[in-house]
Scaffold this active site. Sequence first.
Site, mmCIF file in Angstrom:
data_model
loop_
_atom_site.group_PDB
_atom_site.id
_atom_site.type_symbol
_atom_site.label_atom_id
_atom_site.label_comp_id
_atom_site.label_asym_id
_atom_site.label_seq_id
_atom_site.Cartn_x
_atom_site.Cartn_y
_atom_site.Cartn_z
ATOM 1 N N SER A 185 -7.148 18.874 5.343
ATOM 2 C CA SER A 185 -7.993 19.473 6.527
ATOM 3 C C SER A 185 -6.756 20.237 7.646
ATOM 4 O O SER A 185 -5.564 19.837 7.557
ATOM 5 C CB SER A 185 -8.438 18.441 7.514
ATOM 6 O OG SER A 185 -8.529 18.634 8.875
ATOM 7 N N HIS A 216 -7.488 -4.516 0.158
ATOM 8 C CA HIS A 216 -7.553 -3.151 0.214
ATOM 9 C C HIS A 216 -6.322 -2.753 -0.508
ATOM 10 O O HIS A 216 -5.268 -2.538 0.042
ATOM 11 C CB HIS A 216 -7.841 -2.215 1.410
ATOM 12 C CG HIS A 216 -8.529 -1.124 1.291
ATOM 13 N ND1 HIS A 216 -8.148 -0.298 0.169
ATOM 14 C CD2 HIS A 216 -9.376 -0.463 1.985
ATOM 15 C CE1 HIS A 216 -8.872 0.994 0.340
ATOM 16 N NE2 HIS A 216 -9.583 0.988 1.695
ATOM 17 N N GLY A 217 -6.261 -2.316 -1.687
ATOM 18 C CA GLY A 217 -5.340 -1.939 -2.655
ATOM 19 C C GLY A 217 -5.413 -0.510 -3.059
ATOM 20 O O GLY A 217 -5.252 -0.011 -4.056
ATOM 21 N N ALA A 218 -6.043 0.310 -2.171
ATOM 22 C CA ALA A 218 -6.384 1.816 -2.667
ATOM 23 C C ALA A 218 -6.128 2.651 -1.083
ATOM 24 O O ALA A 218 -5.789 2.320 -0.117
ATOM 25 C CB ALA A 218 -7.541 2.034 -3.027
ATOM 26 N N HIS A 219 -6.161 3.977 -1.500
ATOM 27 C CA HIS A 219 -6.400 4.965 -0.260
ATOM 28 C C HIS A 219 -5.136 4.796 0.764
ATOM 29 O O HIS A 219 -5.165 5.071 1.760
ATOM 30 C CB HIS A 219 -7.624 4.643 0.414
ATOM 31 C CG HIS A 219 -8.768 4.850 -0.380
ATOM 32 N ND1 HIS A 219 -9.566 3.728 -0.697
ATOM 33 C CD2 HIS A 219 -9.335 5.652 -1.031
ATOM 34 C CE1 HIS A 219 -10.576 3.871 -1.381
ATOM 35 N NE2 HIS A 219 -10.636 5.133 -1.922
ATOM 36 N N TYR A 223 -3.257 2.422 1.420
ATOM 37 C CA TYR A 223 -3.002 1.103 2.192
ATOM 38 C C TYR A 223 -1.498 0.482 1.667
ATOM 39 O O TYR A 223 -1.189 0.708 0.547
ATOM 40 C CB TYR A 223 -4.141 0.240 2.137
ATOM 41 C CG TYR A 223 -5.171 0.573 3.292
ATOM 42 C CD1 TYR A 223 -5.328 -0.213 4.455
ATOM 43 C CD2 TYR A 223 -6.025 1.476 3.127
ATOM 44 C CE1 TYR A 223 -6.207 0.243 5.268
ATOM 45 C CE2 TYR A 223 -7.105 1.931 3.798
ATOM 46 C CZ TYR A 223 -7.277 1.506 4.958
ATOM 47 O OH TYR A 223 -8.168 1.667 5.869
ATOM 48 N N ARG A 248 -9.501 -4.074 -3.985
ATOM 49 C CA ARG A 248 -10.155 -2.618 -4.256
ATOM 50 C C ARG A 248 -8.885 -1.823 -4.785
ATOM 51 O O ARG A 248 -7.886 -1.877 -4.043
ATOM 52 C CB ARG A 248 -10.476 -1.929 -2.984
ATOM 53 C CG ARG A 248 -10.981 -0.343 -3.068
ATOM 54 C CD ARG A 248 -11.574 -0.244 -1.697
ATOM 55 N NE ARG A 248 -12.504 -0.655 -1.439
ATOM 56 C CZ ARG A 248 -13.932 -0.178 -1.538
ATOM 57 N NH1 ARG A 248 -14.017 1.127 -2.065
ATOM 58 N NH2 ARG A 248 -14.822 -0.959 -1.090
#
Length: 133
Positions: free
Chosen positions: A32, A76-79, A81, A128
């Site tokens: 973006s 949350h182990g993705a994106h 983090y 995740r």
Amino acid sequence: MSSPSLVYSEFQPNGQAPISCTDKPLTCQIRSNDINVTQFAAPRRLKTYEIPQIVNNSRLAARNAIEAGFDGVETHGAHGYIVDQFMKDQVNDRIDQYGGSLENRCWCALEIVEAVANEIRAEKVHIRLSPFA
């Protein structure tokens, strides 16, 4: 479009740098045009002795969630983090027991999941993961 004077460390508690497994600044390409990555504060590399506190915070958060009536919790182990950052060889440049080999890079996630499972029972725990890590 983001304001040129806005530095994203302003959103951190007490204006502190965000924590990470590294102190490398964000350099990835953002799709973006709304975000200028140079405005993000460089992270602060967690000291090895600080990682058990992150694990304990996750354990306490899980206990609080269960006490509040949730059925389970997800780490949350993705994106991007922090757990994801530890596992990614492109990000994690540590030379201690939390860096280097894939096995070592997974230790943070494993310690968190184990602590949370011991606190609230394993069947209530999920993690995740990113398909790209």
